[in-house]
Scaffold this active site. Structure first.
Site, PDB file in Angstrom:
ATOM      1  N   GLY A 140       0.839  -1.203   0.000  1.00 50.55           N
ATOM      2  CA  GLY A 140       0.000   0.000   0.000  1.00 50.55           C
ATOM      3  C   GLY A 140       0.870   1.248   0.000  1.00 50.55           C
ATOM      4  O   GLY A 140       0.660   2.181  -0.796  1.00 50.55           O
ATOM      5  N   HIS A 141       1.888   1.272   0.881  1.00 50.14           N
ATOM      6  CA  HIS A 141       2.802   2.427   0.910  1.00 50.14           C
ATOM      7  C   HIS A 141       3.541   2.564  -0.413  1.00 50.14           C
ATOM      8  O   HIS A 141       3.768   3.668  -0.900  1.00 50.14           O
ATOM      9  CB  HIS A 141       3.870   2.249   2.003  1.00 50.14           C
ATOM     10  CG  HIS A 141       3.345   2.245   3.396  1.00 50.14           C
ATOM     11  ND1 HIS A 141       3.389   1.141   4.207  1.00 50.14           N
ATOM     12  CD2 HIS A 141       2.784   3.234   4.143  1.00 50.14           C
ATOM     13  CE1 HIS A 141       2.887   1.435   5.394  1.00 50.14           C
ATOM     14  NE2 HIS A 141       2.505   2.699   5.381  1.00 50.14           N
ATOM     15  N   GLN A 181       0.635  11.073  18.111  1.00 48.77           N
ATOM     16  CA  GLN A 181      -0.687  10.663  17.618  1.00 48.77           C
ATOM     17  C   GLN A 181      -1.153   9.361  18.266  1.00 48.77           C
ATOM     18  O   GLN A 181      -2.186   8.818  17.903  1.00 48.77           O
ATOM     19  CB  GLN A 181      -0.704  10.558  16.091  1.00 48.77           C
ATOM     20  CG  GLN A 181       0.118   9.420  15.493  1.00 48.77           C
ATOM     21  CD  GLN A 181       0.161   9.468  13.971  1.00 48.77           C
ATOM     22  OE1 GLN A 181       0.775  10.369  13.374  1.00 48.77           O
ATOM     23  NE2 GLN A 181      -0.493   8.529  13.323  1.00 48.77           N
ATOM     24  N   LYS A 222      -6.949   4.267   2.542  1.00 48.40           N
ATOM     25  CA  LYS A 222      -7.167   3.356   3.679  1.00 48.40           C
ATOM     26  C   LYS A 222      -7.523   4.163   4.937  1.00 48.40           C
ATOM     27  O   LYS A 222      -8.411   3.800   5.689  1.00 48.40           O
ATOM     28  CB  LYS A 222      -5.876   2.542   3.878  1.00 48.40           C
ATOM     29  CG  LYS A 222      -5.665   1.938   5.215  1.00 48.40           C
ATOM     30  CD  LYS A 222      -6.445   0.678   5.358  1.00 48.40           C
ATOM     31  CE  LYS A 222      -6.421   0.121   6.747  1.00 48.40           C
ATOM     32  NZ  LYS A 222      -5.423   0.587   7.650  1.00 48.40           N
ATOM     33  N   ASP A 223      -6.811   5.282   5.150  1.00 44.42           N
ATOM     34  CA  ASP A 223      -7.097   6.159   6.290  1.00 44.42           C
ATOM     35  C   ASP A 223      -7.977   7.298   5.780  1.00 44.42           C
ATOM     36  O   ASP A 223      -7.548   8.459   5.683  1.00 44.42           O
ATOM     37  CB  ASP A 223      -5.792   6.689   6.883  1.00 44.42           C
ATOM     38  CG  ASP A 223      -4.949   5.571   7.453  1.00 44.42           C
ATOM     39  OD1 ASP A 223      -5.386   4.927   8.403  1.00 44.42           O
ATOM     40  OD2 ASP A 223      -3.858   5.318   6.920  1.00 44.42           O
TER      41      ASP A 223
HETATM   42  O1  PAF Z   1      -0.931   7.450   8.034  1.00 47.26           O
HETATM   43  C1  PAF Z   1       0.122   7.447   8.725  1.00 47.26           C
HETATM   44  O2  PAF Z   1       0.956   6.541   8.633  1.00 47.26           O
HETATM   45  C2  PAF Z   1       0.357   8.569   9.724  1.00 47.26           C
HETATM   46  O3  PAF Z   1      -0.814   8.947  10.354  1.00 47.26           O
HETATM   47  C3  PAF Z   1       1.074   9.772   9.111  1.00 47.26           C
HETATM   48  C4  PAF Z   1       0.221  10.453   8.048  1.00 47.26           C
HETATM   49  C5  PAF Z   1       2.398   9.337   8.508  1.00 47.26           C
HETATM   50  C6  PAF Z   1       1.363  10.824  10.187  1.00 47.26           C
HETATM   51  O4  PAF Z   1       2.180  10.298  11.191  1.00 47.26           O
END
Ligand code: PAF
Length: 291
Positions: free
Chosen positions: A36-37, A61, A149-150
């Site tokens: 995905g990345h 976070q 995905k997010d």
């Molecule tokens: O989606 C992620 O992996 C994280 O929330 C991000 C956008 C890299 C911020 O830390």
């Protein structure tokens, strides 16, 4: 491929590249990269002269009871994957270099971030928007690629960019699934074989819901949502939410809604997974035809 650890060096490198007229693309990640990345890196490669992949497990976070310590990390694997996908820079700062002990500034979106994961993970999106704003400034990116995905995160970041006039084009790249339908996520590595098998319910339920959403009217939404929650509840250890919302506003859909976002979050063992799908709808037309 260059590896940069120092935020100052990152910004100096980026400012020099900008002075040479280079367009910088950033792919913010927390590492432990999967396909995905890699699709995000490919999307950035098409749009920028210099692609920077950031690898940073952002402590601010994570809630106090969350998985910051256990979050999977494998920098050597990430470095190789970035190189193979044509990234130019991997920016992997240390937390202590990103956050001064007496820091007192946050970037916060206060509407789209309130429900769903925002309600269940207090402070999560404030941590995301703060680090993404910093990453935009440090990498001087003109384009930034995030994953669908997010989905809520992507909407919150788009809103932050709009509201604060960041000169950054936000690209949201499609969600990538494994062969068994499970959405790719670094957290999938926590799942046992049994949890993984049960987690397939998320994509199965989303697939089944799409035709029902298109053909049913607005008034059938709640029944569809409840049926989905029931189905997921049979396999998951806990269902955090099942929501069907307007894809632009994250509000309740109306007859004017053109696209809905179906969002799921559920626990399989101790692992919390999220998944979603977008469904185009045209309830207004269907409604006026019937009248
Ligand atoms: O989606 C992620 O992996 C994280 O929330 C991000 C956008 C890299 C911020 O830390």
């Amino acid at each position: 491929m260059k590896i940069i650890q120092s935020p100052r060096e990152m910004q100096e490198f980026a400012l020099a590249a900008r002075r040479e007229g280079k367009r910088i693309g950033v792919v913010p990640t927390m590492g432990f990269l999967h396909a995905g990345h890699l699709s995000l890196i490919d999307a950035a490669r098409k749009r920028a002269d210099i692609v920077v992949v950031t690898v940073f497990v952002n402590p601010i976070q994570f809630g106090p009871q969350e998985d910051l310590e256990q979050y999977p990390r494998d920098f050597e694997h990430d470095r190789r994957a970035c190189e193979a996908h044509g990234a130019d820079v991997v920016f992997a700062p240390r937390p202590e270099d990103m956050y001064a002990p007496d820091r007192s500034t946050w970037v916060e979106e206060t509407r789209l971030s309130q429900g769903l994961c925002g309600a269940l993970r207090p402070g999560h999106f404030r941590g995301v928007t703060t680090v993404v704003a910093k990453l935009f400034l440090l990498t001087q990116a003109e384009v930034a690629v995030f994953g669908q995905k997010d989905a809520q995160q992507a909407l919150v970041i788009r809103r932050m960019v709009r509201d604060l006039n960041f000169p950054v084009e936000v690209v949201v790249s499609p969600l990538v699934r494994d062969e068994d339908g499970v959405a790719l996520s670094s957290r999938n590595s926590y799942l046992s074989a049994d949890e993984r098998e049960r987690a397939r319910v998320l994509s199965r339920t989303l697939r089944a819901a799409a035709p029902a959403l298109r053909s049913a009217g607005l008034e059938a939404l709640e029944a569809i949502r409840e049926a989905m929650a029931l189905e997921i509840g049979k396999c998951a250890d806990r269902v955090d939410y099942v929501e069907i919302l307007d894809a632009d506003t994250l509000e309740k859909p109306t007859l004017d809604t053109r696209e809905v976002l179906v969002l799921l979050a559920a626990y399989f063992g101790k692992t919390r997974l999220i998944d979603n799908t977008l469904v185009q709808v045209n309830w207004k037309e269907a409604c006026s035809c019937a009248n």
